[in-house]
Design a protein around this motif. Sequence first.
Motif, PDB file in Angstrom:
ATOM      1  N   ALA A  93       0.836  -1.204   0.000  1.00  0.00           N
ATOM      2  CA  ALA A  93       0.000   0.000   0.000  1.00  0.00           C
ATOM      3  C   ALA A  93       0.873   1.257   0.000  1.00  0.00           C
ATOM      4  N   VAL A  94       1.916   1.256   0.828  1.00  0.00           N
ATOM      5  CA  VAL A  94       2.815   2.397   0.877  1.00  0.00           C
ATOM      6  C   VAL A  94       3.546   2.557  -0.448  1.00  0.00           C
ATOM      7  N   MET A  95       4.036   1.460  -0.996  1.00  0.00           N
ATOM      8  CA  MET A  95       4.776   1.534  -2.247  1.00  0.00           C
ATOM      9  C   MET A  95       3.895   2.050  -3.381  1.00  0.00           C
ATOM     10  N   GLN A  96       2.673   1.539  -3.484  1.00  0.00           N
ATOM     11  CA  GLN A  96       1.777   1.968  -4.551  1.00  0.00           C
ATOM     12  C   GLN A  96       1.343   3.422  -4.368  1.00  0.00           C
ATOM     13  N   SER A  97       1.363   3.886  -3.149  1.00  0.00           N
ATOM     14  CA  SER A  97       0.994   5.270  -2.889  1.00  0.00           C
ATOM     15  C   SER A  97       2.153   6.234  -3.123  1.00  0.00           C
ATOM     16  N   GLU A  98       3.367   5.809  -2.754  1.00  0.00           N
ATOM     17  CA  GLU A  98       4.514   6.708  -2.789  1.00  0.00           C
ATOM     18  C   GLU A  98       5.404   6.540  -4.011  1.00  0.00           C
ATOM     19  N   ASP A  99       5.638   5.305  -4.432  1.00  0.00           N
ATOM     20  CA  ASP A  99       6.625   5.070  -5.500  1.00  0.00           C
ATOM     21  C   ASP A  99       6.442   3.638  -6.017  1.00  0.00           C
ATOM     22  N   GLY A 100       5.473   3.460  -6.907  1.00  0.00           N
ATOM     23  CA  GLY A 100       5.110   2.119  -7.347  1.00  0.00           C
ATOM     24  C   GLY A 100       6.197   1.356  -8.069  1.00  0.00           C
ATOM     25  N   SER A 101       7.159   2.049  -8.662  1.00  0.00           N
ATOM     26  CA  SER A 101       8.217   1.356  -9.419  1.00  0.00           C
ATOM     27  C   SER A 101       9.554   1.400  -8.683  1.00  0.00           C
ATOM     28  N   PHE A 102       9.507   1.531  -7.362  1.00  0.00           N
ATOM     29  CA  PHE A 102      10.727   1.677  -6.565  1.00  0.00           C
ATOM     30  C   PHE A 102      11.757   0.594  -6.855  1.00  0.00           C
ATOM     31  N   PHE A 103      11.330  -0.652  -6.937  1.00  0.00           N
ATOM     32  CA  PHE A 103      12.281  -1.751  -7.114  1.00  0.00           C
ATOM     33  C   PHE A 103      12.780  -1.870  -8.551  1.00  0.00           C
ATOM     34  N   TYR A 104      12.299  -1.004  -9.444  1.00  0.00           N
ATOM     35  CA  TYR A 104      12.661  -1.141 -10.858  1.00  0.00           C
ATOM     36  C   TYR A 104      13.409   0.068 -11.419  1.00  0.00           C
ATOM     37  N   HIS A 105      13.344   1.215 -10.750  1.00  0.00           N
ATOM     38  CA  HIS A 105      14.066   2.373 -11.290  1.00  0.00           C
ATOM     39  C   HIS A 105      15.387   2.567 -10.541  1.00  0.00           C
ATOM     40  N   ASP A 106      16.189   3.527 -11.033  1.00  0.00           N
ATOM     41  CA  ASP A 106      17.528   3.752 -10.471  1.00  0.00           C
ATOM     42  C   ASP A 106      17.556   4.933  -9.497  1.00  0.00           C
ATOM     43  N   GLY A 107      16.461   5.135  -8.787  1.00  0.00           N
ATOM     44  CA  GLY A 107      16.413   6.203  -7.802  1.00  0.00           C
ATOM     45  C   GLY A 107      15.595   7.404  -8.230  1.00  0.00           C
ATOM     46  N   GLY A 155       7.356  15.018  -6.270  1.00  0.00           N
ATOM     47  CA  GLY A 155       7.815  14.075  -7.284  1.00  0.00           C
ATOM     48  C   GLY A 155       8.985  13.231  -6.823  1.00  0.00           C
ATOM     49  N   SER A 156       9.147  13.089  -5.496  1.00  0.00           N
ATOM     50  CA  SER A 156      10.307  12.369  -4.969  1.00  0.00           C
ATOM     51  C   SER A 156      10.064  10.868  -4.935  1.00  0.00           C
ATOM     52  N   SER A 157      11.082  10.119  -5.327  1.00  0.00           N
ATOM     53  CA  SER A 157      11.044   8.673  -5.174  1.00  0.00           C
ATOM     54  C   SER A 157      11.328   8.318  -3.722  1.00  0.00           C
ATOM     55  N   ILE A 158      11.161   7.047  -3.367  1.00  0.00           N
ATOM     56  CA  ILE A 158      11.459   6.617  -1.994  1.00  0.00           C
ATOM     57  C   ILE A 158      12.936   6.815  -1.680  1.00  0.00           C
ATOM     58  N   THR A 159      13.805   6.548  -2.644  1.00  0.00           N
ATOM     59  CA  THR A 159      15.239   6.767  -2.419  1.00  0.00           C
ATOM     60  C   THR A 159      15.509   8.237  -2.138  1.00  0.00           C
ATOM     61  N   MET A 160      14.868   9.120  -2.880  1.00  0.00           N
ATOM     62  CA  MET A 160      15.065  10.556  -2.682  1.00  0.00           C
ATOM     63  C   MET A 160      14.571  10.987  -1.300  1.00  0.00           C
ATOM     64  N   GLN A 161      13.443  10.445  -0.867  1.00  0.00           N
ATOM     65  CA  GLN A 161      12.945  10.765   0.466  1.00  0.00           C
ATOM     66  C   GLN A 161      13.911  10.275   1.547  1.00  0.00           C
ATOM     67  N   LEU A 162      14.469   9.083   1.350  1.00  0.00           N
ATOM     68  CA  LEU A 162      15.434   8.546   2.309  1.00  0.00           C
ATOM     69  C   LEU A 162      16.671   9.432   2.405  1.00  0.00           C
ATOM     70  N   VAL A 163      17.209   9.803   1.251  1.00  0.00           N
ATOM     71  CA  VAL A 163      18.412  10.642   1.242  1.00  0.00           C
ATOM     72  C   VAL A 163      18.137  11.969   1.925  1.00  0.00           C
ATOM     73  N   LYS A 164      16.977  12.550   1.649  1.00  0.00           N
ATOM     74  CA  LYS A 164      16.613  13.825   2.274  1.00  0.00           C
ATOM     75  C   LYS A 164      16.564  13.686   3.790  1.00  0.00           C
ATOM     76  N   ASN A 165      15.960  12.611   4.288  1.00  0.00           N
ATOM     77  CA  ASN A 165      15.781  12.447   5.726  1.00  0.00           C
ATOM     78  C   ASN A 165      17.042  11.972   6.445  1.00  0.00           C
ATOM     79  N   VAL A 166      17.808  11.091   5.813  1.00  0.00           N
ATOM     80  CA  VAL A 166      18.970  10.491   6.486  1.00  0.00           C
ATOM     81  C   VAL A 166      20.208  11.371   6.375  1.00  0.00           C
ATOM     82  N   PHE A 167      20.380  12.054   5.220  1.00  0.00           N
ATOM     83  CA  PHE A 167      21.623  12.775   4.993  1.00  0.00           C
ATOM     84  C   PHE A 167      21.482  14.302   4.997  1.00  0.00           C
TER      85      PHE A 167
END
Length: 643
Positions: free
Chosen positions: A452-466, A489-501
């Motif tokens: 549910a989270v993936m389809q809401s936030e970034d449905g192709s997370f496991f297939y794109h390069d960030g 328009g942020s991907s999950i990776t982009m959200q992680l980088v923003k929050n962690v770094f």
Amino acid sequence: MKRRLKQFGIWIALFTVLSGAGLFLLRGPLLRHIADRRIEALSARYGIRIAYVSLKMPSLTSVRVEGLSMVPFGRDTLLRLASAEVKLDFLPLLRGNLSIRKVDTEGLACTFVKQGMVSNYDFLFRSSGKSLSVPDADGGTSIGYAGRIERALGVLFRLLPEDAVMRRTVLTGRRDSVCTRFYMPEFVLDNRVYDSDIEVVEGDMRGKWHIGGTLDCGTRLIKGHLHSSEKGQRIVMPYIRPHYGAAVAFDSIAFSLAQEDPEADEQLLKGNAEINGLEVHHAALSPDTIGLNRWKIDYLLRAGERFIELDSATEVHFNRLSFHPFVRAEKKGRWHFTASVHRPPFPAQDLFSSLPAGLFRHVQGLQASGELSYDLCMDIDFNRLDSLKFSSDLRGHGFSIIRMGAADLARMSEEFEYTAYEHDQPVRTFLVGPSNPDFRPLSCISPLLQMAVMQSEDGSFFYHDGFYPGAIQEALAYDLQKGRFARGGSSITMQLVKNVFLNRHKNIARKLEEALIVWLIESQHLTSKKRMYEVYLNIIEWGPLVYGAAEASRFYFGKEPSDLSVSEAIFLASIIPKPKHFRSVFNSDATLRENQLEYYRVIARRLAAKGLMTEEEAETFCPDVQIKGEARKVLNEELIVNN
């Protein structure tokens, strides 16, 4: 007959001589009459008082004025001039064109004053009622951008003198309580070469600058440079710090501008600009001082009737990097912008050695091998924003990281300490890993919540390069329509980088560093996709000081994240964009609002497509969200207040 013609010719010659003599003898009164009428018209139009003590014509091609002043009605004096003598070119003057050959001034003082919203120079920006252009049948202009540039440069180079001496020139700017003063003891323009020292004072800041260069009106060429005249000192820009809270300093600036021979109906401007040792500090950009060793641009600018274009022959040098940008702005109704950059493979280390100090803090000092190439394409038509196109592609060729920079970009692969921020202040710090009792591996989080989270936030997370180009393109179009940052328009990776770094300031500098870190993590597989998603579900905010799936499941439903129902999983996915405002999705009786139902059905259909529920269950799905635990208390308190 011949005698009569001879007599007529004598009378004509005599009349011409007498007229010329009369004009010569009466040139002073005639000049003052014309000047007074012009001054009267300007005073009525702009609300200013222009006065002089003396106005003379020592010769037919020279004008001398003494005691000139300009004072806007009810405002501070804008200009005072002790004396000035201007010599004009005779032949252009006969044709009705004003062309200045030499200027000699003494004691010129211009003072620009602004208190609040009132200034003594705002009349300069009032429309004179005349326009440089007239709309044509197609919505264009009879005098386009090429014509405007030709007209402006024509006036500029015609009025600029070949020789000039300006003594005791003072320019002062006073805005509220801040006063900035520029003093030139003597400015000299001799044989197309100009030179001057400038003393700058603003509060306790003192500086001595030197300007010099070339001014050739015949070939329409301007060159210039600026640096400190004190050995070992730098130029510190005034005005910026007290009014904008920023500090800007540099070693030197140089520039040139030449008007090339036009092509067809286009104007061509060619030149360069260079700045060395630039340092900028502003809290909104970076907590550290941003340093740029060297920046240079060799440009070719084209202008047509409806467009202005930075030709791809332009070359930008940025420390050790160089590239050829293309930018075009065309006016057809609203603006249409296009831009592109194509940079063939270059040494990867050139990029990381060229990044401005203090801006890309986490990759500063990173060492890499191999090569990189880059392509940018942008097409933004404000007449049709739905047609917007944007792509940005950085590619590695045998690229690898030899040594990390200031931050360990692989830190998410292992247990690490995470700090959550609110309004740039730390509010929670916890470990992301087995040592934390609230940490949950993916195996302990319901597949319903994961999907549910993936389809809401970034449905192709496991297939794109960030990066998800489609989402970035749509977000950019939406933001331009709204005129603000409305969609990320942020991907999950982009959200992680923003929050962690990174910090959470929305500015271009942070977005550029975010994009670079995302690319490094994804392209070098510094953290696996599975681990990144696990970290994401354990650190994202799900409510007031509620972080991670375990805390969220307990806070809203009093259960483990492995035991969530379809409705509960979709509810948690729905509030991620605005976790502190979860109350807004409920009615006064604690039932879901009608405007939420379509979202639940969309996500349910996507869950069915992934095999987590049947299509029949998805089509008949009716959400049932029963808030319990601490969240119920918060919700009840809100409902009581509203009622």
